[in-house]
Scaffold this motif. Structure first.
Motif, PDB file in Angstrom:
ATOM      1  N   GLN A  40     -24.382  15.880  29.932  1.00 20.74           N
ATOM      2  CA  GLN A  40     -23.747  15.737  28.621  1.00 20.74           C
ATOM      3  C   GLN A  40     -23.338  17.130  28.132  1.00 20.74           C
ATOM      4  O   GLN A  40     -24.085  17.777  27.403  1.00 20.74           O
ATOM      5  CB  GLN A  40     -24.718  15.089  27.638  1.00 20.74           C
ATOM      6  CG  GLN A  40     -25.138  13.680  28.018  1.00 20.74           C
ATOM      7  CD  GLN A  40     -26.323  13.190  27.212  1.00 20.74           C
ATOM      8  OE1 GLN A  40     -27.411  13.025  27.736  1.00 20.74           O
ATOM      9  NE2 GLN A  40     -26.116  12.960  25.913  1.00 20.74           N
ATOM     10  N   PRO A  50     -21.743  20.264  26.139  1.00 24.68           N
ATOM     11  CA  PRO A  50     -21.466  20.448  24.707  1.00 24.68           C
ATOM     12  C   PRO A  50     -19.971  20.351  24.431  1.00 24.68           C
ATOM     13  O   PRO A  50     -19.145  20.655  25.299  1.00 24.68           O
ATOM     14  CB  PRO A  50     -21.991  21.867  24.436  1.00 24.68           C
ATOM     15  CG  PRO A  50     -21.874  22.562  25.755  1.00 24.68           C
ATOM     16  CD  PRO A  50     -22.164  21.517  26.789  1.00 24.68           C
ATOM     17  N   ARG A  51     -19.650  19.932  23.242  1.00 30.49           N
ATOM     18  CA  ARG A  51     -18.249  19.909  22.828  1.00 30.49           C
ATOM     19  C   ARG A  51     -17.776  21.350  22.610  1.00 30.49           C
ATOM     20  O   ARG A  51     -18.446  22.126  21.922  1.00 30.49           O
ATOM     21  CB  ARG A  51     -18.090  19.101  21.551  1.00 30.49           C
ATOM     22  CG  ARG A  51     -18.353  17.600  21.714  1.00 30.49           C
ATOM     23  CD  ARG A  51     -18.555  16.933  20.381  1.00 30.49           C
ATOM     24  NE  ARG A  51     -19.796  17.385  19.751  1.00 30.49           N
ATOM     25  CZ  ARG A  51     -20.118  17.170  18.486  1.00 30.49           C
ATOM     26  NH1 ARG A  51     -19.276  16.543  17.684  1.00 30.49           N
ATOM     27  NH2 ARG A  51     -21.265  17.611  17.997  1.00 30.49           N
ATOM     28  N   SER A  88     -26.264  20.153  28.743  1.00 28.25           N
ATOM     29  CA  SER A  88     -27.161  20.597  27.669  1.00 28.25           C
ATOM     30  C   SER A  88     -28.548  20.754  28.267  1.00 28.25           C
ATOM     31  O   SER A  88     -28.888  20.083  29.230  1.00 28.25           O
ATOM     32  CB  SER A  88     -27.185  19.567  26.534  1.00 28.25           C
ATOM     33  OG  SER A  88     -25.958  19.536  25.844  1.00 28.25           O
ATOM     34  N   LEU A 132     -17.644  27.328  20.867  1.00 27.31           N
ATOM     35  CA  LEU A 132     -18.655  26.296  20.612  1.00 27.31           C
ATOM     36  C   LEU A 132     -18.462  25.578  19.279  1.00 27.31           C
ATOM     37  O   LEU A 132     -19.238  24.670  18.948  1.00 27.31           O
ATOM     38  CB  LEU A 132     -20.048  26.924  20.630  1.00 27.31           C
ATOM     39  CG  LEU A 132     -20.611  27.371  21.985  1.00 27.31           C
ATOM     40  CD1 LEU A 132     -21.939  28.082  21.782  1.00 27.31           C
ATOM     41  CD2 LEU A 132     -20.778  26.182  22.923  1.00 27.31           C
ATOM     42  N   SER A 169     -19.146  21.815  18.566  1.00 24.64           N
ATOM     43  CA  SER A 169     -20.535  21.348  18.693  1.00 24.64           C
ATOM     44  C   SER A 169     -21.401  21.752  17.511  1.00 24.64           C
ATOM     45  O   SER A 169     -22.507  21.218  17.336  1.00 24.64           O
ATOM     46  CB  SER A 169     -21.154  21.904  19.975  1.00 24.64           C
ATOM     47  OG  SER A 169     -21.354  23.307  19.859  1.00 24.64           O
ATOM     48  N   GLY A 170     -20.942  22.723  16.714  1.00 20.88           N
ATOM     49  CA  GLY A 170     -21.751  23.237  15.612  1.00 20.88           C
ATOM     50  C   GLY A 170     -22.795  24.245  16.055  1.00 20.88           C
ATOM     51  O   GLY A 170     -23.583  24.732  15.237  1.00 20.88           O
ATOM     52  N   ILE A 171     -22.815  24.570  17.336  1.00 18.39           N
ATOM     53  CA  ILE A 171     -23.761  25.556  17.854  1.00 18.39           C
ATOM     54  C   ILE A 171     -23.162  26.952  17.680  1.00 18.39           C
ATOM     55  O   ILE A 171     -21.961  27.147  17.893  1.00 18.39           O
ATOM     56  CB  ILE A 171     -24.064  25.288  19.349  1.00 18.39           C
ATOM     57  CG1 ILE A 171     -24.664  23.896  19.529  1.00 18.39           C
ATOM     58  CG2 ILE A 171     -25.013  26.337  19.915  1.00 18.39           C
ATOM     59  CD1 ILE A 171     -24.807  23.473  20.988  1.00 18.39           C
ATOM     60  N   ARG A 216     -29.369  21.341  22.336  1.00 21.44           N
ATOM     61  CA  ARG A 216     -28.575  20.236  22.850  1.00 21.44           C
ATOM     62  C   ARG A 216     -27.522  19.823  21.827  1.00 21.44           C
ATOM     63  O   ARG A 216     -27.781  19.816  20.623  1.00 21.44           O
ATOM     64  CB  ARG A 216     -29.450  19.025  23.171  1.00 21.44           C
ATOM     65  CG  ARG A 216     -30.372  19.222  24.363  1.00 21.44           C
ATOM     66  CD  ARG A 216     -31.058  17.910  24.744  1.00 21.44           C
ATOM     67  NE  ARG A 216     -31.950  18.114  25.873  1.00 21.44           N
ATOM     68  CZ  ARG A 216     -31.559  18.111  27.148  1.00 21.44           C
ATOM     69  NH1 ARG A 216     -30.282  17.894  27.432  1.00 21.44           N
ATOM     70  NH2 ARG A 216     -32.432  18.306  28.119  1.00 21.44           N
ATOM     71  N   ASP A 217     -26.374  19.452  22.318  1.00 21.84           N
ATOM     72  CA  ASP A 217     -25.341  18.872  21.466  1.00 21.84           C
ATOM     73  C   ASP A 217     -25.518  17.355  21.525  1.00 21.84           C
ATOM     74  O   ASP A 217     -24.834  16.649  22.254  1.00 21.84           O
ATOM     75  CB  ASP A 217     -23.957  19.283  21.972  1.00 21.84           C
ATOM     76  CG  ASP A 217     -22.839  18.749  21.079  1.00 21.84           C
ATOM     77  OD1 ASP A 217     -23.144  18.243  19.984  1.00 21.84           O
ATOM     78  OD2 ASP A 217     -21.666  18.827  21.497  1.00 21.84           O
ATOM     79  N   GLY A 218     -26.494  16.865  20.763  1.00 20.94           N
ATOM     80  CA  GLY A 218     -26.856  15.453  20.805  1.00 20.94           C
ATOM     81  C   GLY A 218     -28.075  15.226  21.678  1.00 20.94           C
ATOM     82  O   GLY A 218     -28.423  16.049  22.523  1.00 20.94           O
TER      83      GLY A 218
END
Length: 687
Positions: A325, A327-328, A446, A494, A497-499, A512-514
């Motif tokens: 999965q 990351p966005r 992730s 990134l 993803s908010g990271i 993790r992105d989710g």
């Protein structure tokens, strides 16, 4: 002070704790779920300060003096070196078009953000020719996974009931994975190893299939034959989530184990037992590795191995082979900036060029064609970043001629390599503990873990990102690189993803992105055109390739020079020792054994018939050339096979394995040559 970061001395990308005192790296310790006494030690990491502070490090840009044949270089400041490089970019663009310039990327600085920055620079400049080495390492294998079920899987070794290792030696290359294997074995997991060499994993396996080199695809088809005919396949998974099983079933009928066993050098019952053990041990996982790379059948062989996962239903389950999965992220490569009229030198491998949204081009042999043979057009200037192609690419004599033919060449590297000998400008790069970046491992799955700068770059060296950003400014591309530093660039990439870098620094275990999910295919399907596992690929069929692996029966001998008389032994490129990474670190005294010479390992039966004893100097021949090595008599290989030490061509030309290998035949999908295995002959050197 302890800095949480990622080691990039090899492609394992191990999370580590770096100890820094008074601004200097003192030591580094790999993180592990095992107590310290049970961990696998990495010799390179143990010598990290010696590598970072090596007297061989370059500390200022170098510019060649005099004629191209001259080996003399003078020191220069960064502005002068980059001005020269920038002027040559513009000069060659104006004379021959931007496509006459190529960027060739090795693995030494990782396939993470630095590769995205290089591709962004070249695409913005107008050249489609930013090319990696993935045709011989990992990326060709990844394409086979993607064409089967839409992603390259990750084996859940630690939680598996059965681990099938196929062409990989994690004891040397992925210590964390080998620790997971030891943990699984301790908890009762069964182990099958497919490898022509008796590796540490093979030595402790329940079944070791010592397959003939480059015959992995035939073995995988025979194992599927046994699983299907013995009614051990997962019918529910196949019925609900796959496409083309009937076509695969027809194809595997051409590969009954009793017929295939003598062709691949195995016992029929061993093939059957391995197939039954794997199919009957859910959850089971397959750890595939570089042993499947560098073969003429790399793509289809890997597809066949990938299909073993699917017919047994071991895809995306806990303890099986997990669909990652990632990351966005923003795709920052600016491919849309390329003119629709331009095409890369790799155009004959367009499926490989376009199989992934951000991997880019990897059919590296095509670049040598363009440099030397001017096909499909001429490339006159090359930037080599973090690679040593004069030693690492197949048919080194031809590669060297290609680099000698260039009008201008730039090398970005921490050390003066064999390839750097042919450069006009050498730019000294910082090493992993001296820079912040995202590694490929964090972009494809992730959790995301930051490689955080632990120490200041050594005086005179620059991190890759800074070199590329500065090049962009020299080329008038400042607006395409608006970031003031690498942290801003990573935060932008990134952003979906908010990271952020700051969050990653506060979460050294990664973010993790989710949440991690299993069996995602039940609701989302697979990332393929059909949304299912594709045993039959319409994309391949429409482009003239086998829609099902080996659907037309057994193919030509996949070992180079098999038709040449007098070359009676199968030569294999040696394993990557855990002291070195390909051609790197041979200069570190404490990683070398006293008086050490690279060896050719042969079975005592062959040694006796050739009059060779341990320690003798031996000449190895192929139609491409010959090299000299020290003989080692061993039982790690079967009679008729030899292991030739890999990576020592940086130390001396006489040790360069790729003087033996061929680049005329290539995998039709991925352009992969057969520099993993080849027919050769040996003779004792008489003193």
């Amino acid at each position: 002070m302890i800095v949480h970061t990622v080691c990039r001395f090899c492609s394992a990308c191990c999370p580590v704790e770096a100890r820094v005192e008074s601004g200097r790296l003192v030591s580094a310790q790999r993180k592990s779920f095992l107590p310290p006494a049970e961990r696998i030690n990495c010799p390179r990491l143990m010598r990290a300060p010696e590598i970072v502070y090596s007297k061989k490090r370059l500390h200022s840009p170098l510019i060649r003096q005099g004629k191209k044949e001259s080996a003399k270089f003078r020191q220069a400041c960064w502005d002068e070196a980059l001005d020269l490089v920038g002027s040559k970019f513009l000069q060659h663009r104006d004379a021959s078009g931007p496509e006459s310039i190529a960027w060739l990327r090795g693995m030494a600085a990782d396939w993470g953000t630095p590769w995205d920055y290089a591709q962004r620079l070249m695409n913005a400049f107008g050249s489609p020719n930013s090319i990696g080495n993935g045709s011989v390492c990992h990326v060709a294998r990844e394409m086979a996974h993607l064409y089967t079920y839409g992603a390259m899987t990750m084996p859940g070794i630690k939680d598996s009931n059965c681990v099938l290792i196929w062409g990989k030696n994690d004891r040397n290359t992925m210590p964390g994975a080998f620790e997971a294997l030891l943990h699984a074995r301790k908890n009762g997991a069964r182990l099958i190893v497919v490898d022509p060499v008796r590796t540490p994993a093979a030595a402790m396996a329940d079944i070791h299939l010592q397959v003939k080199p480059a015959h992995d695809g035939m073995l995988a088809m025979a194992m599927m034959h046994e699983i299907i005919t013995s009614d051990l396949h997962n019918k529910d998974f196949i019925r609900n989530y796959t496409l083309g099983f009937d076509a695969l079933d027809r194809a595997v009928q051409n590969y009954p184990p009793q017929e295939i066993a003598p062709l691949v050098g195995l016992d029929t019952q061993d093939i059957k037992k391995a197939a039954r053990l794997y199919a009957g041990s859910s959850p089971a996982c397959i750890v595939d590795g570089n042993g499947l790379d560098m073969q003429l059948h790399t793509f289809q062989a890997t597809r066949a191995v990938a299909m073993l996962r699917a017919i047994t239903g071991n895809l995306d389950i806990f303890g099986g082979d997990i669909i990652p999965q990632p990351p966005r992220v923003h795709n920052i490569q600016l491919r849309d900036r390329l003119s629709p009229d331009t095409y890369p030198v790799t155009r004959n491998y367009n499926l490989f060029n376009t199989f992934h949204p951000n991997w880019g081009l990897h059919a590296q042999s095509c670049l040598v064609d363009a440099m030397l043979d001017k096909t499909p057009y001429s490339v006159n200037m090359v930037v080599v970043q973090s690679g040593n192609p004069v030693v690492t690419m197949a048919d080194s004599s031809r590669v060297q001629k290609a680099f000698e033919s260039l009008d201008f060449m730039v090398v970005i590297d921490p050390f003066f390599t064999r390839t750097a000998e042919f450069a006009d400008v050498i730019l000294p790069a910082s090493m992993c503990f001296e820079k912040t970046q995202l590694n490929r491992a964090s972009l494809r799955t992730s959790p995301v873990i930051l490689q955080d700068q632990a120490i200041e770059p050594l005086p005179g060296t620059w991190p890759d990102w800074k070199i590329i950003f500065a090049m962009a400014e020299k080329l008038g591309l400042k607006k395409e690189f608006p970031w003031h530093d690498v942290q801003e660039a990573i935060d932008f990439q990134l952003e979906p993803s908010g990271i952020t870098v700051e969050k990653l620094r506060n979460s050294p275990q990664g973010i993790r992105d989710g949440e991690q999910l299993f069996e995602k295919h039940r609701t989302k399907g697979f990332n393929t055109p059909s949304g299912k596992v594709e045993f039959f690929s319409h994309r391949l069929e429409q482009n003239g390739h086998d829609a099902v692996p080996y659907q037309h029966g057994r193919r030509e001998n996949p070992i180079s020079f098999s038709s040449h008389e007098g070359h009676a032994m199968v030569g294999m490129s040696g394993e990557r020792e855990n002291r070195f990474t390909h051609t790197q670190f041979h200069h570190v005294d404490r990683l070398l054994k006293s008086g050490e010479k690279p060896s050719v390992d042969l079975h005592e039966q062959d040694a006796g018939s050739l009059g060779i004893t341990a320690g003798d100097m031996v000449r190895v021949h192929t139609p491409r050339g010959s090299i000299k090595l020290q003989a080692c008599v061993t039982d790690r290989v079967r009679p008729g096979h030899v292991i030739i030490a890999w990576g020592w061509g940086e130390v001396h030309q006489d040790y360069n394995l790729n003087l033996l290998t061929d680049d005329h035949q290539r995998d039709p999908v991925t352009s992969t040559p057969s520099n993993r295995s080849f027919m050769c002959s040996l003779e004792k050197i008489r003193v």
